[in-house]
Design an enzyme around this catalytic site. Structure first.
Site, PDB file in Angstrom:
ATOM      1  N   GLU A  23       0.883  -1.179   0.000  1.00 57.52           N
ATOM      2  CA  GLU A  23       0.000   0.000   0.000  1.00 57.52           C
ATOM      3  C   GLU A  23       0.909   1.214   0.000  1.00 57.52           C
ATOM      4  OE1 GLU A  23      -3.283  -0.107  -0.151  1.00 57.52           O
ATOM      5  OE2 GLU A  23      -3.249  -2.287  -0.162  1.00 57.52           O
ATOM      6  N   CYS A  66      -2.228   9.150   2.629  1.00 57.06           N
ATOM      7  CA  CYS A  66      -1.921   8.559   1.318  1.00 57.06           C
ATOM      8  C   CYS A  66      -2.960   8.960   0.274  1.00 57.06           C
ATOM      9  CB  CYS A  66      -1.802   7.049   1.433  1.00 57.06           C
ATOM     10  SG  CYS A  66      -3.270   6.270   2.127  1.00 57.06           S
TER      11      CYS A  66
END
Ligand code: NAD
Length: 509
Positions: A244, A278
């Site tokens: 990720e 993110c």
């Protein structure tokens, strides 16, 4: 200036000092776990895992629910630690860390058994057989996490892996080790059996050692640069991984958007966690007819944001000083190539060095670093585009593909644009919500990652999907068994012609 810095030590483990991004006071020290200690922790986890898997979903869910109750009861204390470590506002800490962690514990305690139950599947061709797919735990999962959501990003994958029957060894970021200690405390008090969850303190060396320590999967969250190294090491060790990684999330504002909501969403999407998220909105493409009005509303809202260190405020400091260098170099590059800094564009003159002001840039172009590289800070560049076609082209002109958001009153237009975005997930008329929607598989395309967490796919990713095929009727022998004869071959050829060569065969096949 570093929030985490080495301490002079003679012999023994390397030690690191961690200090507050707000006050610069020392808030803790960690000893870097050595590769030998990492291997020993993985072996302890491996020894504990079979009993944990055998305990069944009911018992595992009971532990998660106990942890949930403890987290609810002790939340003030946990919030204090996380606020001290990150400098974030209490409200943001509650929302990002505590609320999301409670949801992960409760949701997976409740739903994991159903999602991981044996699946019976009819076979399209081998009608004399019966297929059952079982989801068996992989064994020991290594979880490596970043500093920007230090508690939830360690807890959520660990909860999923444990509910699937695995043991976990977690390596939190060295920048935010106190969050890792909270995880240990939480599950110790919840009476999780010894060895099922181990948190190892350390830096990149410890993380790299974990990948090599004989684990069965790595769940990594962090930067593209480290993710690439982790992916390479997993490839060499032939173990699966989810990566990720970073993003450069685009926002597309269509002419029919609700501009007030879109402006609010842009500000929240870009400045939540001071841009250290993110899925932050890192670039906006707004169509010409509404660009001026949208930008005006955004700038008004950004100017109303309160940056601070105590009491009620919206934006905190940067957590990691190195990120400030990235932010400043991106803003300087944009400025030197003709961008206008409408508001912000500097470190706060009153709050201290770690505070960068909420910044809006206009007159940006796609050759600027601010539009191409992950900034991971409180900067919102707005680019005017002729139409949605240009917006889609520029949104996809990126090495990243984590998430994206589209703003329009038309569901049909939204869906058409969503289908064309090269992005791991897409929000319509909202931003930054996918990770919090636990039913949604979450992951990145292109350089933003490999694999997905959350959703059925994420949970099943902590398992080996094992097909078990039963023979239903038990004849003495099968057509294809020995001896091979010409007649058996001819029969197979007839079947081929019938199944794939006739309308009835096609219907039944
Ligand atoms: P990072 O890659 O520097 O560090 C992440 C973790 O990896 C840390 O625990 C670190 O100690 C460890 N590490 C460092 N070198 C290693 C190695 N060689 N092998 C194994 N582990 C190693 O990332 P960061 O700066 O802590 O986090 C910020 C980044 O994380 C940003 O790019 C952000 O976009 C990304 N991120 C992504 C998601 C997502 O879900 N896609 C979520 C949060 C953050």
């Amino acid at each position: 200036m570093a929030i985490v810095e080495p301490i002079e030590s003679t012999g023994g483990a390397r030690r690191l000092r961690v200090s507050s991004p707000v006050t610069r006071e020392t808030i803790g020290e960690i000893a870097v776990t050595s590769p030998a200690e990492v291997r020993a922790a993985v072996q302890r986890a491996r020894a504990a895992q079979p009993a944990w898997a055998a305990a069944g979903f009911g018992e595992r869910a009971r532990v998660m629910r106990r942890a949930l109750k403890i987290l609810i009861r002790r939340q003030e204390e946990f919030i204090d630690v996380l606020v001290r470590e990150t400098g974030r506002s209490r409200m943001e800490t509650i929302m990002m860390e505590i609320f999301a962690s409670c949801d992960s514990l409760a949701y997976h305690a409740k739903h994991a058994e159903k999602i991981l139950a044996d699946q019976k599947k009819p076979l399209h061709l081998l009608r004399t057989k019966r297929l059952v797919i079982t989801y068996r735990p992989l064994g020991v999962i290594g979880v490596i996490t970043p500093w920007n959501g230090p508690f939830v990003l360690a807890l959520n994958p660990s909860v999923q892996a444990m509910m699937a029957g695995n043991a976990v060894v977690v390596k939190p970021s060295e920048v935010t080790p106190l969050a890792g200690r909270l995880l240990t405390e939480l599950f110790r008090e919840a009476a999780l059996p010894e060895g099922v969850l181990t948190v190892l303190e350390g830096d990149g060396e410890t993380g790299a050692a974990l990948v090599e320590a004989g684990v069965d999967k790595i769940s990594f969250t962090g930067s593209v640069r480290t993710g690439r190294k982790v992916g390479e090491a997993c490839g060499r060790n032939l173990i699966p991984c989810t990566l990720e990684l970073g993003g450069k999330d685009p926002m597309i504002v269509c002419a029919d958007a609700d501009l007030e909501r879109a402006a609010g969403g842009a500000v929240f999407g870009a400045f939540m966690n001071t841009g250290q998220y993110c899925c932050s909105t890192e670039r906006v493409y707004v169509v010409e007819p509404v660009a001026a009005e949208f930008t005006r509303r955004v700038v008004d809202k950004v100017r109303a944001l309160r940056q601070g260190k105590e009491g009620e405020f919206d934006l905190g400091p940067m957590i990691w000083p190195n990120q400030l260098d990235v932010i400043e170099s991106h803003v300087e590059d944009a400025r030197s190539k003709g961008a206008t800094v409408v508001t912000g564009g500097r470190r706060s003159p009153t709050l201290g060095n770690m505070f960068y002001e909420a910044t809006v840039l206009t007159d940006v172009t796609h050759d600027m670093r601010i539009m191409r590289e992950e900034t991971f800070g409180p900067i919102l560049p707005i680019l005017r585009v002729k139409d949605e076609e240009e917006a889609i082209r520029l949104a996809n002109d990126s090495t990243y593909g984590l998430s994206a958001n589209v703003w329009t009153r038309s569901d049909a237009r939204a869906m058409a644009l969503a289908r064309r975005l090269e992005s791991g997930s897409i929000c319509i008329n909202d931003a930054a919500v996918t990770y919090g929607a636990l039913e949604a598989p979450f992951g990145g395309r292109k350089a933003s990652g490999v694999g997905q967490v959350n959703g059925e796919t994420g949970l099943r990713g902590y398992c080996y999907a094992t097909p078990v095929i039963f023979d239903r009727f038990g004849p003495k022998e099968e057509q294809v068994w020995y001896p091979y004869t010409a007649a058996k071959g001819q029969l197979l050829q007839k079947i081929i012609k019938w199944v794939w060569g006739t309308p009835l065969g096609d219907l039944l096949g």
